[in-house]
Write an enzyme that holds these catalytic residues in place. Structure first.
Site, PDB file in Angstrom:
ATOM      1  N   ASP A 290      -8.656  -4.774  -6.002  1.00 38.11           N
ATOM      2  CA  ASP A 290      -8.240  -3.536  -5.527  1.00 38.11           C
ATOM      3  C   ASP A 290      -8.623  -2.419  -6.529  1.00 38.11           C
ATOM      4  O   ASP A 290      -8.421  -2.552  -7.498  1.00 38.11           O
ATOM      5  CB  ASP A 290      -6.528  -3.677  -5.388  1.00 38.11           C
TER       6      ASP A 290
ATOM      7  N   SER B   8       0.801  -1.280   0.147  1.00 33.70           N
ATOM      8  CA  SER B   8      -0.099   0.012   0.107  1.00 33.70           C
ATOM      9  C   SER B   8       0.879   1.439  -0.263  1.00 33.70           C
ATOM     10  O   SER B   8       1.565   1.491  -0.840  1.00 33.70           O
ATOM     11  CB  SER B   8      -0.923  -0.067   1.085  1.00 33.70           C
TER      12      SER B   8
END
EC number: 3.-.-.-
Length: 358
Positions: free
Chosen positions: A289, A191
């Site tokens: 995602d 991330s």
């Protein structure tokens, strides 16, 4: 709206292993409480909710860890080593003067935790466990960086901390290995940590500091444009577009938009990497995602500049799939990580990415 949310919830629970769904759903709930509409953040409550664990002075499952605080920068790092590589005096204290090995090469992985620049820390239980698994499965030493977080510390604080950590690691004799006594460094993160790894690598390239490779796990990139994946996956698998926008507003300089190079590295204001000795990259993209289009654009940006990049695209994976070893994606990731960090030969830049299919 309520009906749509229920459909999204049911679909998410069907695809994601139950333990993982519970884990990430709890994070999502806490994160929503901690973020304030005015852009501020409840840090005291965040620290209370974040389960932290101490370093262990005795090996646990074959892994030893200890914390180091730099007296100059006050930056904390947690170092994880295989117990088999420890050097101890006869009194049982650590001896940090000898290299890891004088014959074998031991990769050193500098890891930047995720949390959208705002959450978690190097001693968060979930990242402590993940770093231990990296050591055990991949045979590496991990240096986990407790970088400063937003919104209290905006761009470029996290990058500066990453840069300081890299230079500290490179200067440690006891992290050297191999017959030529080098520190074989890789940068990694998930991330926001993947974003930090990229930006530290850019600075290392500009300043002539050698990094062998980058490992980016669903890195946090973005831009002003709304991509197809953002529109299609908004709110379906733990994350909404509004969530991502909040974190970018909290991290980027005041008044900046998402085409800032920190967010959109190959965007209109990004730095060209053409012709530079940028390290090879392994980019892991989770197919569920919502910012995957930006991650794939990043891979394409590396490819267009002639850089070596491996893409591991996991079609049915969500964010955080690697926190628990209860899915095939976890084991596929670890296999690719292991191969990547142990193929340290200098390779020529390639014109196209290698697509790894699980």
């Amino acid at each position: 709206m309520a009906g749509g949310n229920e459909v999204n919830l049911n679909e998410c629970k069907r695809i994601v292993p139950l333990n993982t769904w519970v884990l990430i759903s709890n994070f999502k709930l806490a994160y929503k409480v901690l973020r304030r509409p005015d852009g501020s953040f409840n840090r005291d409550l965040a620290e209370f909710l974040d389960r932290k664990v101490p370093a262990n002075s005795f090996p646990l499952d074959g892994v030893f860890s200890f914390d180091h605080v730099d007296s100059t920068t006050n930056l904390l790092t947690r170092i994880y080593q295989p117990a088999s590589l420890l050097h101890q005096t006869r009194h049982g204290t650590l001896e940090l003067t000898k290299p890891l090995s004088t014959t074998e090469i031991v990769p050193v992985l500098i890891f930047f935790h995720g949390g959208s620049f705002t959450h978690s820390s190097a001693n968060s239980a979930i990242y402590d466990t993940f770093c231990r698994r990296l050591v055990t499965i991949c045979g590496v030493v991990v240096v986990s960086v407790d970088y400063r977080r937003s919104p209290e510390h905006r761009y470029p604080c996290a990058y500066d901390d990453g840069w300081n950590a890299l230079n500290w690691v490179k200067s440690r004799v006891w992290l050297q290995s191999g017959k030529d006594s080098n520190v074989y460094v890789y940068l990694a993160g998930d991330s926001s940590g993947g974003n930090i790894a990229h930006n530290v690598a850019v600075r290392a390239t500009n300043e002539g500091v050698k990094v062998l490779g980058n490992i980016l796990l669903h890195p946090m990139f973005g831009g002003q444009e709304r991509t197809q994946s953002e529109k299609t996956l908004d709110g379906k698998y733990f994350v909404t577009i509004q969530d991502r926008d909040w974190y970018w507003r909290a991290y980027l300089p005041e008044g900046e938009d998402r085409d800032h190079p920190a967010c959109n590295p190959f965007g209109p204001r990004g730095q060209s990497l053409k012709g530079v000795n940028f390290p090879k990259s392994l980019v892991v993209v989770a197919g569920l995602d919502l910012v995957q289009d930006w991650q794939l654009a990043y891979v394409d940006g590396l490819k267009k500049t002639g850089l070596e990049v491996n893409l591991l695209y996991l079609k049915q994976a969500t964010i955080g799939f690697y926190f628990l070893p209860n899915n095939d994606h976890f084991h596929c990731l670890m296999e690719e990580l292991n191969k990547f960090v142990h193929s340290i030969e200098d390779s020529q830049s390639k014109s196209s990415p290698v697509l790894l299919t699980p």
